[in-house]
Design a protein around this motif. Structure first.
Motif, PDB file in Angstrom:
ATOM      1  N   GLY A 209      -8.930 -18.797  -5.304  1.00 47.26           N
ATOM      2  CA  GLY A 209      -8.089 -19.722  -4.558  1.00 47.26           C
ATOM      3  C   GLY A 209      -8.179 -19.571  -3.056  1.00 47.26           C
ATOM      4  O   GLY A 209      -7.401 -20.191  -2.330  1.00 47.26           O
ATOM      5  N   THR A 210      -9.107 -18.760  -2.573  1.00 47.75           N
ATOM      6  CA  THR A 210      -9.276 -18.559  -1.129  1.00 47.75           C
ATOM      7  C   THR A 210     -10.762 -18.476  -0.808  1.00 47.75           C
ATOM      8  O   THR A 210     -11.600 -18.500  -1.709  1.00 47.75           O
ATOM      9  N   MET A 211     -11.086 -18.352   0.445  1.00 46.93           N
ATOM     10  CA  MET A 211     -12.480 -18.214   0.875  1.00 46.93           C
ATOM     11  C   MET A 211     -12.980 -16.772   0.781  1.00 46.93           C
ATOM     12  O   MET A 211     -14.134 -16.499   1.036  1.00 46.93           O
ATOM     13  N   PHE A 212     -12.095 -15.838   0.404  1.00 48.37           N
ATOM     14  CA  PHE A 212     -12.452 -14.430   0.410  1.00 48.37           C
ATOM     15  C   PHE A 212     -13.234 -14.033  -0.835  1.00 48.37           C
ATOM     16  O   PHE A 212     -12.994 -14.530  -1.925  1.00 48.37           O
ATOM     17  N   ALA A 213     -14.156 -13.080  -0.647  1.00 49.43           N
ATOM     18  CA  ALA A 213     -14.952 -12.556  -1.752  1.00 49.43           C
ATOM     19  C   ALA A 213     -14.175 -11.508  -2.541  1.00 49.43           C
ATOM     20  O   ALA A 213     -14.414 -11.300  -3.721  1.00 49.43           O
ATOM     21  N   GLY A 214     -13.234 -10.840  -1.884  1.00 46.93           N
ATOM     22  CA  GLY A 214     -12.443  -9.796  -2.514  1.00 46.93           C
ATOM     23  C   GLY A 214     -11.469  -9.218  -1.510  1.00 46.93           C
ATOM     24  O   GLY A 214     -11.415  -9.653  -0.356  1.00 46.93           O
ATOM     25  N   ALA A 215     -10.678  -8.232  -1.960  1.00 50.56           N
ATOM     26  CA  ALA A 215      -9.688  -7.634  -1.062  1.00 50.56           C
ATOM     27  C   ALA A 215      -9.222  -6.291  -1.600  1.00 50.56           C
ATOM     28  O   ALA A 215      -9.247  -6.045  -2.804  1.00 50.56           O
ATOM     29  N   HIS A 216      -8.797  -5.446  -0.676  1.00 51.65           N
ATOM     30  CA  HIS A 216      -8.090  -4.200  -0.980  1.00 51.65           C
ATOM     31  C   HIS A 216      -6.633  -4.400  -0.603  1.00 51.65           C
ATOM     32  O   HIS A 216      -6.335  -5.048   0.404  1.00 51.65           O
ATOM     33  N   LEU A 217      -5.739  -3.797  -1.358  1.00 52.51           N
ATOM     34  CA  LEU A 217      -4.324  -3.759  -1.015  1.00 52.51           C
ATOM     35  C   LEU A 217      -3.962  -2.299  -0.815  1.00 52.51           C
ATOM     36  O   LEU A 217      -4.196  -1.472  -1.707  1.00 52.51           O
ATOM     37  N   VAL A 218      -3.447  -1.961   0.371  1.00 54.30           N
ATOM     38  CA  VAL A 218      -3.114  -0.578   0.683  1.00 54.30           C
ATOM     39  C   VAL A 218      -1.695  -0.468   1.218  1.00 54.30           C
ATOM     40  O   VAL A 218      -1.110  -1.439   1.685  1.00 54.30           O
ATOM     41  N   CYS A 219      -1.181   0.742   1.136  1.00 54.21           N
ATOM     42  CA  CYS A 219       0.145   1.062   1.646  1.00 54.21           C
ATOM     43  C   CYS A 219      -0.019   2.270   2.561  1.00 54.21           C
ATOM     44  O   CYS A 219      -0.721   3.224   2.218  1.00 54.21           O
ATOM     45  N   VAL A 220       0.608   2.215   3.734  1.00 54.82           N
ATOM     46  CA  VAL A 220       0.596   3.357   4.653  1.00 54.82           C
ATOM     47  C   VAL A 220       2.012   3.585   5.164  1.00 54.82           C
ATOM     48  O   VAL A 220       2.808   2.668   5.251  1.00 54.82           O
ATOM     49  N   THR A 221       2.297   4.825   5.486  1.00 50.84           N
ATOM     50  CA  THR A 221       3.554   5.161   6.133  1.00 50.84           C
ATOM     51  C   THR A 221       3.216   5.520   7.562  1.00 50.84           C
ATOM     52  O   THR A 221       2.312   6.318   7.818  1.00 50.84           O
ATOM     53  N   ALA A 222       3.934   4.890   8.500  1.00 46.57           N
ATOM     54  CA  ALA A 222       3.634   5.089   9.916  1.00 46.57           C
ATOM     55  C   ALA A 222       4.906   5.355  10.699  1.00 46.57           C
ATOM     56  O   ALA A 222       5.938   4.756  10.442  1.00 46.57           O
ATOM     57  N   ASP A 223       4.787   6.268  11.643  1.00 47.97           N
ATOM     58  CA  ASP A 223       5.857   6.514  12.610  1.00 47.97           C
ATOM     59  C   ASP A 223       5.205   6.395  13.985  1.00 47.97           C
ATOM     60  O   ASP A 223       4.716   7.387  14.542  1.00 47.97           O
ATOM     61  N   PRO A 224       5.153   5.168  14.532  1.00 45.52           N
ATOM     62  CA  PRO A 224       4.453   4.955  15.800  1.00 45.52           C
ATOM     63  C   PRO A 224       4.982   5.796  16.947  1.00 45.52           C
ATOM     64  O   PRO A 224       4.208   6.224  17.804  1.00 45.52           O
ATOM     65  N   GLU A 225       6.278   6.066  16.973  1.00 41.91           N
ATOM     66  CA  GLU A 225       6.845   6.880  18.053  1.00 41.91           C
ATOM     67  C   GLU A 225       6.249   8.280  18.057  1.00 41.91           C
ATOM     68  O   GLU A 225       5.970   8.843  19.104  1.00 41.91           O
ATOM     69  N   ALA A 226       6.075   8.859  16.871  1.00 45.31           N
ATOM     70  CA  ALA A 226       5.545  10.210  16.756  1.00 45.31           C
ATOM     71  C   ALA A 226       4.019  10.232  16.666  1.00 45.31           C
ATOM     72  O   ALA A 226       3.406  11.289  16.756  1.00 45.31           O
ATOM     73  N   GLY A 227       3.414   9.058  16.454  1.00 44.46           N
ATOM     74  CA  GLY A 227       1.959   8.997  16.308  1.00 44.46           C
ATOM     75  C   GLY A 227       1.489   9.479  14.950  1.00 44.46           C
ATOM     76  O   GLY A 227       0.332   9.855  14.807  1.00 44.46           O
ATOM     77  N   ASP A 228       2.365   9.458  13.952  1.00 42.82           N
ATOM     78  CA  ASP A 228       2.020   9.921  12.607  1.00 42.82           C
ATOM     79  C   ASP A 228       1.664   8.738  11.714  1.00 42.82           C
ATOM     80  O   ASP A 228       2.429   7.769  11.624  1.00 42.82           O
ATOM     81  N   TYR A 229       0.531   8.835  11.051  1.00 45.20           N
ATOM     82  CA  TYR A 229       0.081   7.798  10.120  1.00 45.20           C
ATOM     83  C   TYR A 229      -0.461   8.488   8.875  1.00 45.20           C
ATOM     84  O   TYR A 229      -1.277   9.400   8.974  1.00 45.20           O
ATOM     85  N   SER A 230      -0.016   8.046   7.708  1.00 44.10           N
ATOM     86  CA  SER A 230      -0.486   8.637   6.461  1.00 44.10           C
ATOM     87  C   SER A 230      -1.860   8.081   6.104  1.00 44.10           C
ATOM     88  O   SER A 230      -2.292   7.056   6.635  1.00 44.10           O
ATOM     89  N   GLU A 231      -2.522   8.758   5.196  1.00 45.62           N
ATOM     90  CA  GLU A 231      -3.752   8.226   4.622  1.00 45.62           C
ATOM     91  C   GLU A 231      -3.374   6.992   3.803  1.00 45.62           C
ATOM     92  O   GLU A 231      -2.313   6.970   3.178  1.00 45.62           O
ATOM     93  N   PRO A 232      -4.202   5.952   3.780  1.00 42.88           N
ATOM     94  CA  PRO A 232      -3.858   4.773   2.997  1.00 42.88           C
ATOM     95  C   PRO A 232      -3.843   5.078   1.502  1.00 42.88           C
ATOM     96  O   PRO A 232      -4.703   5.802   1.007  1.00 42.88           O
ATOM     97  N   GLU A 233      -2.853   4.545   0.823  1.00 44.35           N
ATOM     98  CA  GLU A 233      -2.763   4.641  -0.635  1.00 44.35           C
ATOM     99  C   GLU A 233      -3.232   3.300  -1.184  1.00 44.35           C
ATOM    100  O   GLU A 233      -2.657   2.254  -0.875  1.00 44.35           O
ATOM    101  N   PHE A 234      -4.308   3.303  -1.976  1.00 43.56           N
ATOM    102  CA  PHE A 234      -4.858   2.071  -2.508  1.00 43.56           C
ATOM    103  C   PHE A 234      -4.028   1.626  -3.704  1.00 43.56           C
ATOM    104  O   PHE A 234      -3.900   2.339  -4.690  1.00 43.56           O
TER     105      PHE A 234
END
Length: 97
Positions: free
Chosen positions: A60-85
Motif C-alpha cells: 500500500g506504499t512506495m516502500f520496499a520494506g521497513a524496520h520498526l524500532v523502539c529507543v529510549t532517549a534522554d536528550p538532556e543527559a545525552g543518553d540513548y539506548s540501543e534500538p530494540e527491533f
C-alpha cells in the motif's frame, strides 16, 4: 477567542520513541539497483506502527520494506539506548550492513 498553544509540552527525562525506518529501491545512473533508507518517521504508539508496517507489507506504499524500532532517549543527559527491533517487513538491509 483565545488561541491555543499548539507547541508540544517539553518533556524532560527518559522518553520512549517508536521509529519506522522505511527503505526504497533506487536505480543509480549506471543502472545498479540498491536498497536505500528513506527518511525515518517518529510514530505515535506500537499499535499504530504495526499498522503502518502491515500497510507497507501489503504493497500500500512506495516502500520496499521497513524496520520498526523502539529507543529510549534522554536528550538532556545525552543518553540513548540501543534500538530494540520490534518488527520488519519486506526488503530490508541485513542487520550487519
Amino acid at each position: 477567542m483565545a488561541r491555543k498553544n499548539r507547541e508540544p509540552a517539553y518533556e524532560s527525562g527518559p522518553q520512549t520513541k517508536f521509529i519506522l525506518q522505511p527503505y526504497l529501491w533506487r536505480t543509480s545512473k549506471d543502472g545498479e539497483i540498491t536498497l536505500e533508507a528513506a527518511p525515518a518517521t517518529a510514530c505515535r504508539d506500537p499499535a499504530h506502527d504495526l499498522q503502518l508496517l502491515d500497510r507497507i507489507g501489503a504493497g500500500g506504499t512506495m516502500f520496499a520494506g521497513a524496520h520498526l524500532v523502539c529507543v529510549t532517549a534522554d536528550p538532556e543527559a545525552g543518553d540513548y539506548s540501543e534500538p530494540e527491533f520490534l518488527g520488519e517487513i519486506g526488503d530490508v538491509p541485513a542487520m550487519n550492513e
